[in-house]
Motif scaffolding. Structure first.
Motif, PDB file in Angstrom:
ATOM      1  N   SER A 166       0.822  -1.203   0.000  1.00 22.93           N
ATOM      2  CA  SER A 166       0.000   0.000   0.000  1.00 22.93           C
ATOM      3  C   SER A 166       0.864   1.264   0.000  1.00 22.93           C
ATOM      4  O   SER A 166       0.559   2.241  -0.688  1.00 22.93           O
ATOM      5  CB  SER A 166      -0.959   0.012   1.187  1.00 22.93           C
ATOM      6  N   ASP A 216      -6.071  -7.743   1.409  1.00 19.99           N
ATOM      7  CA  ASP A 216      -7.141  -7.177   2.229  1.00 19.99           C
ATOM      8  C   ASP A 216      -7.947  -6.175   1.401  1.00 19.99           C
ATOM      9  O   ASP A 216      -7.392  -5.218   0.855  1.00 19.99           O
ATOM     10  CB  ASP A 216      -6.544  -6.492   3.465  1.00 19.99           C
ATOM     11  N   ILE A 217      -9.263  -6.383   1.300  1.00 19.25           N
ATOM     12  CA  ILE A 217     -10.122  -5.574   0.428  1.00 19.25           C
ATOM     13  C   ILE A 217     -10.091  -4.098   0.828  1.00 19.25           C
ATOM     14  O   ILE A 217      -9.996  -3.220  -0.037  1.00 19.25           O
ATOM     15  CB  ILE A 217     -11.567  -6.122   0.430  1.00 19.25           C
ATOM     16  N   LYS A 218     -10.183  -3.808   2.127  1.00 18.79           N
ATOM     17  CA  LYS A 218     -10.185  -2.407   2.552  1.00 18.79           C
ATOM     18  C   LYS A 218      -8.840  -1.734   2.280  1.00 18.79           C
ATOM     19  O   LYS A 218      -8.784  -0.604   1.808  1.00 18.79           O
ATOM     20  CB  LYS A 218     -10.549  -2.278   4.035  1.00 18.79           C
ATOM     21  N   SER A 219      -7.758  -2.425   2.575  1.00 17.45           N
ATOM     22  CA  SER A 219      -6.426  -1.860   2.319  1.00 17.45           C
ATOM     23  C   SER A 219      -6.227  -1.616   0.825  1.00 17.45           C
ATOM     24  O   SER A 219      -5.685  -0.583   0.414  1.00 17.45           O
ATOM     25  CB  SER A 219      -5.333  -2.782   2.844  1.00 17.45           C
ATOM     26  N   ALA A 246      -8.613  -1.076  -1.355  1.00 17.09           N
ATOM     27  CA  ALA A 246      -9.494   0.021  -1.739  1.00 17.09           C
ATOM     28  C   ALA A 246      -8.871   1.373  -1.389  1.00 17.09           C
ATOM     29  O   ALA A 246      -8.911   2.313  -2.198  1.00 17.09           O
ATOM     30  CB  ALA A 246     -10.849  -0.134  -1.055  1.00 17.09           C
ATOM     31  N   PHE A 247      -8.293   1.482  -0.204  1.00 14.14           N
ATOM     32  CA  PHE A 247      -7.670   2.749   0.186  1.00 14.14           C
ATOM     33  C   PHE A 247      -6.434   3.050  -0.663  1.00 14.14           C
ATOM     34  O   PHE A 247      -6.183   4.200  -1.019  1.00 14.14           O
ATOM     35  CB  PHE A 247      -7.342   2.770   1.681  1.00 14.14           C
ATOM     36  N   LYS A 300      -7.708   4.252  -3.953  1.00 14.21           N
ATOM     37  CA  LYS A 300      -8.254   5.608  -3.771  1.00 14.21           C
ATOM     38  C   LYS A 300      -7.142   6.641  -3.832  1.00 14.21           C
ATOM     39  O   LYS A 300      -7.237   7.665  -4.521  1.00 14.21           O
ATOM     40  CB  LYS A 300      -9.007   5.680  -2.443  1.00 14.21           C
ATOM     41  N   ALA A 328     -14.944  -1.028  -2.132  1.00  8.78           N
ATOM     42  CA  ALA A 328     -15.426  -0.656  -0.800  1.00  8.78           C
ATOM     43  C   ALA A 328     -16.058   0.740  -0.868  1.00  8.78           C
ATOM     44  O   ALA A 328     -15.525   1.638  -1.519  1.00  8.78           O
ATOM     45  CB  ALA A 328     -14.274  -0.673   0.207  1.00  8.78           C
ATOM     46  N   ASP A 329     -17.211   0.897  -0.207  1.00  9.99           N
ATOM     47  CA  ASP A 329     -17.987   2.130  -0.321  1.00  9.99           C
ATOM     48  C   ASP A 329     -17.222   3.395   0.066  1.00  9.99           C
ATOM     49  O   ASP A 329     -17.148   4.341  -0.708  1.00  9.99           O
ATOM     50  CB  ASP A 329     -19.265   2.053   0.524  1.00  9.99           C
ATOM     51  N   TYR A 330     -16.690   3.429   1.291  1.00  4.36           N
ATOM     52  CA  TYR A 330     -16.069   4.661   1.778  1.00  4.36           C
ATOM     53  C   TYR A 330     -14.912   5.120   0.887  1.00  4.36           C
ATOM     54  O   TYR A 330     -14.889   6.274   0.460  1.00  4.36           O
ATOM     55  CB  TYR A 330     -15.619   4.506   3.235  1.00  4.36           C
ATOM     56  N   PRO A 331     -13.937   4.273   0.553  1.00  6.07           N
ATOM     57  CA  PRO A 331     -12.849   4.745  -0.310  1.00  6.07           C
ATOM     58  C   PRO A 331     -13.338   5.142  -1.708  1.00  6.07           C
ATOM     59  O   PRO A 331     -12.815   6.082  -2.304  1.00  6.07           O
ATOM     60  CB  PRO A 331     -11.894   3.559  -0.387  1.00  6.07           C
TER      61      PRO A 331
END
Length: 187
Positions: A39, A77-80, A82-83, A86, A110-113
């Motif tokens: 990341s 990791d999907i969230k990592s 996504a960020f 982003k 992921a929604d937020y990113p």
């Protein structure tokens, strides 16, 4: 030597960015390659690409953005992931590569990113006085917010985007009215 690995990585990030600002792209890239966290590597590659664009090295920058995206896509990791995507999408927008930035933002799972990326790209376009995609981006961001799980998260995202837009004093009156309509529709 730096004992704490987080401090070491942070120091390497700062050095890599300064090397890139100084035009030492090869050295900056080599330093980034020594960082084991995908990341961070992905983000740094996109920052170096920005410096390459400033130096007129558009082809090399395009290659580096591609490498950054590949590094981010390798994150499990999907969230990592996504960020990381982003952050790259926003750097692409800062580089004026809006279409690529939008495509990348829309691919985020992921929604937020995703919402954050779309809103940030819209803001970069407003700063550059490029209004043609702003309505679409805000509409897409707010539509993604609507599908978010929690009301508090939704409200927080709406406030963040609206506040960022209000802070930008470059918006012409016609665009302000259009943005206000989009915000009111989703609030």
């Amino acid at each position: 030597t730096i004992q704490n690995s987080d401090a070491k990585v942070y120091t390497l990030q700062l050095i890599a960015i300064e090397l890139a600002k100084g035009g030492k792209f090869k050295n900056a890239i080599q330093l980034v390659e020594s960082i084991q966290k995908a990341s961070i590597s992905a983000f740094l590659l996109s920052k170096i690409a920005i410096e390459q664009i400033k130096a007129g090295k558009d082809e090399q920058a395009a290659d580096l953005f591609s490498q950054a995206i590949q590094a981010a896509e390798s994150i499990q990791d999907i969230k990592s992931k996504a960020f990381a995507l982003k952050r790259i999408a926003v750097e692409l927008a800062k580089a004026g590569r809006y279409e690529q930035a939008i495509q990348l933002a829309e691919s985020i799972q992921a929604d937020y990113p995703k919402v954050s990326a779309l809103g940030d790209i819209a803001i970069e376009q407003i700063k550059a006085e490029r209004y043609e995609d702003v309505g679409y981006l805000l509409h897409s961001a707010f539509a993604a917010i609507q599908s978010a799980q929690s009301n508090s998260g939704r409200d927080h995202q709406l406030r963040l985007i609206a506040t960022d837009i209000i802070r930008i004093k470059l918006i012409d009156k016609g665009m302000s009215a259009k943005i206000a309509q989009i915000i009111l529709f989703y609030c």
